[in-house]
Scaffold this active site. Structure first.
Site, PDB file in Angstrom:
ATOM      1  N   MET A 267       0.828  -1.206   0.000  1.00  0.00           N
ATOM      2  CA  MET A 267       0.000   0.000   0.000  1.00  0.00           C
ATOM      3  C   MET A 267       0.862   1.255   0.000  1.00  0.00           C
ATOM      4  O   MET A 267       1.819   1.369   0.753  1.00  0.00           O
ATOM      5  CB  MET A 267      -0.911  -0.046   1.243  1.00  0.00           C
ATOM      6  CG  MET A 267      -1.771   1.177   1.432  1.00  0.00           C
ATOM      7  SD  MET A 267      -2.964   1.360   0.067  1.00  0.00           S
ATOM      8  CE  MET A 267      -3.151   3.131   0.053  1.00  0.00           C
ATOM      9  N   HIS A 301       5.990  -0.302  -8.044  1.00  0.00           N
ATOM     10  CA  HIS A 301       4.583   0.080  -8.160  1.00  0.00           C
ATOM     11  C   HIS A 301       4.172   1.070  -7.061  1.00  0.00           C
ATOM     12  O   HIS A 301       3.643   2.143  -7.351  1.00  0.00           O
ATOM     13  CB  HIS A 301       3.713  -1.178  -8.111  1.00  0.00           C
ATOM     14  CG  HIS A 301       2.247  -0.914  -8.194  1.00  0.00           C
ATOM     15  ND1 HIS A 301       1.528  -1.005  -9.372  1.00  0.00           N
ATOM     16  CD2 HIS A 301       1.347  -0.555  -7.251  1.00  0.00           C
ATOM     17  CE1 HIS A 301       0.271  -0.717  -9.139  1.00  0.00           C
ATOM     18  NE2 HIS A 301       0.124  -0.441  -7.858  1.00  0.00           N
ATOM     19  N   GLU A 302       4.439   0.704  -5.817  1.00  0.00           N
ATOM     20  CA  GLU A 302       4.002   1.579  -4.718  1.00  0.00           C
ATOM     21  C   GLU A 302       4.763   2.903  -4.747  1.00  0.00           C
ATOM     22  O   GLU A 302       4.192   3.964  -4.483  1.00  0.00           O
ATOM     23  CB  GLU A 302       4.153   0.887  -3.365  1.00  0.00           C
ATOM     24  CG  GLU A 302       3.466  -0.482  -3.247  1.00  0.00           C
ATOM     25  CD  GLU A 302       2.020  -0.516  -3.706  1.00  0.00           C
ATOM     26  OE1 GLU A 302       1.356   0.544  -3.703  1.00  0.00           O
ATOM     27  OE2 GLU A 302       1.549  -1.612  -4.087  1.00  0.00           O
TER      28      GLU A 302
HETATM   29  N1  BES Z   1      -3.388   0.688  -3.661  1.00  0.00           N
HETATM   30  C1  BES Z   1      -3.089  -0.691  -3.774  1.00  0.00           C
HETATM   31  C2  BES Z   1      -3.320  -1.452  -2.504  1.00  0.00           C
HETATM   32  C3  BES Z   1      -4.761  -1.708  -2.178  1.00  0.00           C
HETATM   33  C4  BES Z   1      -5.473  -2.592  -2.920  1.00  0.00           C
HETATM   34  C5  BES Z   1      -5.400  -1.121  -1.132  1.00  0.00           C
HETATM   35  C6  BES Z   1      -6.807  -2.857  -2.594  1.00  0.00           C
HETATM   36  C7  BES Z   1      -6.708  -1.369  -0.826  1.00  0.00           C
HETATM   37  C8  BES Z   1      -7.421  -2.252  -1.541  1.00  0.00           C
HETATM   38  C9  BES Z   1      -1.633  -0.924  -4.176  1.00  0.00           C
HETATM   39  O1  BES Z   1      -1.057   0.117  -4.881  1.00  0.00           O
HETATM   40  C10 BES Z   1      -1.639  -2.095  -5.100  1.00  0.00           C
HETATM   41  O2  BES Z   1      -2.118  -1.968  -6.189  1.00  0.00           O
HETATM   42  N2  BES Z   1      -1.139  -3.230  -4.635  1.00  0.00           N
HETATM   43  C11 BES Z   1      -1.154  -4.461  -5.359  1.00  0.00           C
HETATM   44  C12 BES Z   1       0.197  -4.858  -5.837  1.00  0.00           C
HETATM   45  C13 BES Z   1       0.591  -4.119  -7.072  1.00  0.00           C
HETATM   46  C14 BES Z   1       2.015  -4.400  -7.456  1.00  0.00           C
HETATM   47  C15 BES Z   1      -0.302  -4.407  -8.251  1.00  0.00           C
HETATM   48  C16 BES Z   1      -1.664  -5.513  -4.401  1.00  0.00           C
HETATM   49  O3  BES Z   1      -1.676  -5.247  -3.196  1.00  0.00           O
HETATM   50  O4  BES Z   1      -2.054  -6.567  -4.854  1.00  0.00           O
HETATM   51 ZN    ZN Z   2      -1.535   0.246  -6.910  1.00  0.00          ZN
END
Ligand code: BES
Ligand code: ZN
Length: 896
Positions: A267, A301-302
């Site tokens: 996150m 990504h983050e």
């Molecule tokens: N913003 C998301 C995390 C998130 C996802 C928070 C769903 C709340 C609900 C973060 O940037 C993200 O996309 N994380 C992915 C991994 C990414 C490399 C695609 C994840 O957590 O799967």
């Molecule tokens: Zn994301």
């Protein structure tokens, strides 16, 4: 939220907030059983909208006090909202003070403020901040945060929040405090705090712009040696965003914290990213090459969200792909740039497309199909989907290709000039891209291009070629269609960039000269298909060509073309586009698989004809190709991908046919697999770079094949060698590869190897996850996997409340092992229903993801279909379901 309150939120109902929150001053007295939260806000009316009461979101909070401008006030509770009706009129700022308590230790949902291993963590996206305090918990309300954390110093020596540490010190009774100020305004979903016993790897860096920054990676004591790769990935991410997009780190300090209890992967909280340990911790003895690559891409990504998501955020959650699709595109490009060679880039592209086609295409064809920018949702957590992420990234990639690499950089620049510091929409992004590139095909077809955001479903493109020997012309006709999806019976045409080339019968690239043009323009071109059907004619074509279409997978569509086997063999051997080379091999294999699956009765053996085996051998032995690419070509299409091509799915038959094909590939190429194994060793120090990882991947596939062949021949040499390799391996990739080869071939050495592996890694949670997942995902032999899965759940190391561990057993079985899950007695489905109901009582987000495992039940053949429906109906009949699971099963059972 529980049943009865589920109402769908509509995109078109968006209205601006009635109030703005300019500043937030939070004070936490951290205590696992009862944490006190004092929230002082300075708010003001939004005079652009009609005057109305202030409605603050809150969930599972105990409200102790509300004060307005220093005095008492009247308020009421409506559902989960705190409503203030008598706030002063006019535009003067109002001071609002709210005092609440919550119980982090009892928070099993892992949303809001929770405790994991005696450490406090938060997860606020999408709507978790309301579980910490009453707030306008929506992304278009951006505020300046100051946060004071107070806690027992011995138990919680490290106190972190967003931004800069401005003050810290001791308090009485063994307590201490830290005060943090975030210099940037942010929406509430980016708030974070962490408190506990943690240690950090630190790195000072100087940016291109000449500024100094402190990078920190916080983990539990003992894990510090496993943070080097994450730190290297973070430094590479910072450098990449500056070099490629001119975007610098806008904070003095950037922190990553790892936790083993996390619903998602990671996150992007401003300046304080919180990660699942899976995407931080790595050492050569505990992490595989794939883990190393995933860490690099998730850290990237983050970090990239710091600009695409945090500096410019989403107006509302329907715009989620604005940040996620764009940031996935950015992390994909980052990984490709890090991999270096053209071949390594192609490998990454193939891997990404494989995910898109095996997970997103089914989603787009199933009950949860939704546009990249959805029109309605019940529970936003259900919309963090492969459509928002992966298809969203493809839509950004098409824009990139339509405006060119430099044009895209210009578009990003304009996007930031226009919207930095604001909460905007997907439309704003495409508009900036088009405005920065007024002469591009994107600008020319902007309105129809936007249908990629509003229409769900995977378009089909049908290609037909006509060769005219007399005129020496080749006419290609492309037509498009898109199936109906829930709520969208008909679709308008999409704008589909089709990148292509032509090959001669000898495999050589043909110069492309469009009829009417005076000369050829290279050997590759792009047709932008905007109409239901379009034709294009090439001149000066000497003989019947083979078209290489949709090169690099230039659009997220299903391409239909009547290639002959000879055409595909030609493409596999000669195409200059590595993606289409791989694709030709996949098409050949798919053809053989579907023919056998659909044949009446027993299929004819052998399944693999000599031409196919010869072509596979040629790729394997080709000195000009990279190992990683060979491994992809020699891997048959997955059972999930094969299933998607069929109208009616018999998972057992698909599994049996694919296993039979694998066995033939193993035996027929036996000598070649031995050669491949021996030629692709990686002696010397372990390095996780793309080239070394590719060699290990191919050697690993070879070992798997040699064990499969031994299963048929009774040979003991290769299983013995595999066991030896398992024991002696110097890294987890080789060790786990060998273990998987033994388990996958069901060899008698598999059990001792599994026991030994467990004994070696009993204290390594992430390695135990692999150990569980391998067994739950093993090939089924006479229904042996379900009892094994049930036994794994009684293992002392199994904990269903830890999401990683739950996923390693339950998801590996229900989602990733179709041959074992789809049982004619329905016991797999019953197990699924039990686990969904069980998980839903304490963690609805994880339960709802598991619920999606049955999305494609309508495609199943009998008896699976009826048994599947019964299991889903049993879940739906539970009256206390969360909104999360309720939404998924309701859609799943809805009439189409
Ligand atoms: N913003 C998301 C995390 C998130 C996802 C928070 C769903 C709340 C609900 C973060 O940037 C993200 O996309 N994380 C992915 C991994 C990414 C490399 C695609 C994840 O957590 O799967
Ligand atoms: Zn994301």
């Amino acid at each position: 939220m529980r049943e009865g309150q589920a109402t769908a939120i509509q995109r078109l109902d968006y209205t601006a907030p009635a109030f703005w929150i300019d500043t937030v001053d939070l004070t936490f007295d951290l205590d696992p059983a009862k944490t006190r939260v004092l929230n002082k806000m300075r708010i003001r009316r939004n005079l652009d909208v009609p005057a109305q009461p202030l409605r603050l979101d809150g969930e599972e909070l105990n409200l102790a006090r509300v004060m307005v401008n220093g005095g008492g006030t009247s308020f009421k509770m409506e559902d989960n909202q705190l409503v203030l009706e008598n706030l002063p009129e006019g535009d003067a700022p109002i001071d609002l003070e709210i005092f609440t308590t919550c119980a982090p230790a009892k928070n099993t949902q892992l949303s809001g403020l929770y405790v994991s291993h005696d450490t406090f963590f938060t997860q606020c996206e999408a709507e978790g901040f309301r579980r910490i305090t009453y707030f306008l918990d929506r992304p278009d309300v951006m505020a300046s945060y100051t946060v004071t954390l107070r806690a027992n110093k011995a138990l919680y020596p490290v106190l972190l929040s967003n931004g800069n540490l401005v003050e810290s010190g001791d308090l009485e009774d063994g307590r201490h405090f830290a005060k943090w100020a975030d210099p940037h305004k942010k929406p509430s979903y980016l708030f974070a705090l962490v408190a506990g016993k943690l240690v950090a790897r630190e790195q000072q860096i100087k940016s291109r712009a000449g500024n100094n920054h402190l990078l920190q990676v916080f983990v539990r004591p003992g894990d510090l040696e496993k943070t080097e790769h994450a730190m290297n990935s973070l430094m590479a991410s910072v450098a990449w965003d500056e070099a490629r997009f001119g975007l610098s780190l806008d904070l003095d300090r950037f922190m990553i914290v790892a936790t083993s209890d996390f619903n998602m992967g990671a996150m992007e909280n401003k300046g304080l990213n919180i990660f699942n340990t899976k995407y931080v911790l790595a050492s050569q003895s505990t992490a595989t090459d794939v883990d190393y690559a995933n860490i690099e891409s998730v850290v990237g990504h983050e970090y990239f969200h710091n600009w695409t998501g945090n500096r410019i955020t989403c107006r509302d959650w329907f715009q989620l792909s604005l940040k996620e699709g764009l940031t996935v595109f950015r992390d994909q490009e980052f990984s490709m740039d890090m991999a270096g060679s053209d071949s390594a880039r192609a490998v990454k592209r193939i891997e990404d497309v494989r995910v898109l086609r095996t997970v997103q295409f089914p989603e787009d064809a199933g009950p949860m199909a939704h546009p990249v920018r959805p029109d309605s949702y019940v529970e936003i957590n259900n919309f963090y989907t492969v459509t928002i992420y992966e298809k969203g990234a493809e839509v950004v990639r098409m824009q990139h290709n339509l405006v060119g690499r430099d044009g895209f950089a210009q578009g990003m620049k304009l996007y930031f000039e226009r919207h930095d510091g604001h909460a905007v929409t997907c439309d704003d992004f495409v508009q900036a891209m088009a405005d920065a590139n007024p002469d591009s095909p994107l600008a020319h077809h902007l309105e129809p291009f936007k249908r990629w955001y509003s229409q769900a479903g995977t378009p089909r493109v049908r290609a037909e070629g006509q060769y005219n020997a007399d005129a020496r012309t080749y006419t290609l006709t492309l037509s498009q269609s898109c199936p109906a999806t829930p709520g969208q019976p008909t679709k308008q045409p999409f704008v589909i960039p089709v990148s292509l080339g032509l090959l001669g019968a000898d495999g050589r690239a043909i110069a492309l000269q469009q009829e009417g043009d005076s000369e050829a323009s290279g050997t590759q071109g792009t047709i932008v298909l905007t109409e239901p059907s379009m034709s294009i004619t090439f001149a000066n074509v000497d003989s019947q060509p083979v078209p290489s279409l949709l090169r690099g997978f230039s659009a997220p569509v299903i391409l239909e073309c009547d290639f002959s086997d000879a055409d595909l063999l030609n493409l596999l051997a000669h195409d200059t586009d590595p993606f289409n080379r791989w694709e030709a091999g996949q098409r050949l294999a798919l053809r053989l698989a579907t023919a056998a699956i659909q044949a009446p009765g027993e299929w004819q053996q052998p399944l693999l004809p000599p031409e196919f085996l010869e072509a596979m051998r040629d790729v394997l032995r080709n000195p000009a190709l990279d190992a990683a690419f060979k491994e992809l070509v020699l891997t048959l299409p997955s059972e999930a991908y094969i299933a998607e091509q069929l109208d009616e799915v018999d998972p057992q038959r698909i599994h049996a046919v694919r296993e039979a094909m694998r066995a033939e590939l193993a035996s027929a190429l036996h000598a070649d697999w031995i050669w491949a194994y021996e030629e692709h060793q990686t002696p010397g120090a372990y390095r996780p770079d793309a080239a070394s990882a590719g060699r290990r991947a191919l050697a690993g596939l070879a070992l798997t094949m040699l064990c499969l062949a031994a299963r048929q021949s009774g040979d003991t040499l290769w299983p013995g060698k595999t066991y030896q390799r398992f024991k002696d391996a110097g890294n987890m990739t080789d060790r786990f590869g060998a273990l998987a080869a033994l388990v996958g071939s069901d060899h008698e050495l598999a059990q001792p190897a599994l026991q030994r592996f467990h004994a070696m890694f009993r204290d390594e949670a992430l390695v135990l996850d692999k150990w569980f997942a391998l067994q739950a995902g093993a090939p089924d032999r006479n229904g042996n996997i379900l009892p094994a899965v049930r036994a794994l759940m009684t293992h002392a190391d199994f904990q269903i409340k830890n999401p990683n561990r739950a996923r390693s057993v339950i998801f590996s079985y229900c989602n990733a092992n179709p041959g074992a899950f789809h049982r004619a007695d329905g016991a797999g489905y019953a197990y699924w229903a039990d686990r969904v109901l069980e998980l839903d009582t304490f963690n609805p987000q994880v339960a709802s993801r598991l619920a999606r495992a049955m999305d494609r039940w309508r495609k199943l053949a009998e008896p699976y279909r009826t048994l599947a429906r019964e299991a889903i109906e049993r879940v739906a009949a539970q009256s206390t379901l969360s909104n999360d699971v309720r939404e998924v099963v309701t859609r799943s059972l809805a009439d189409e």
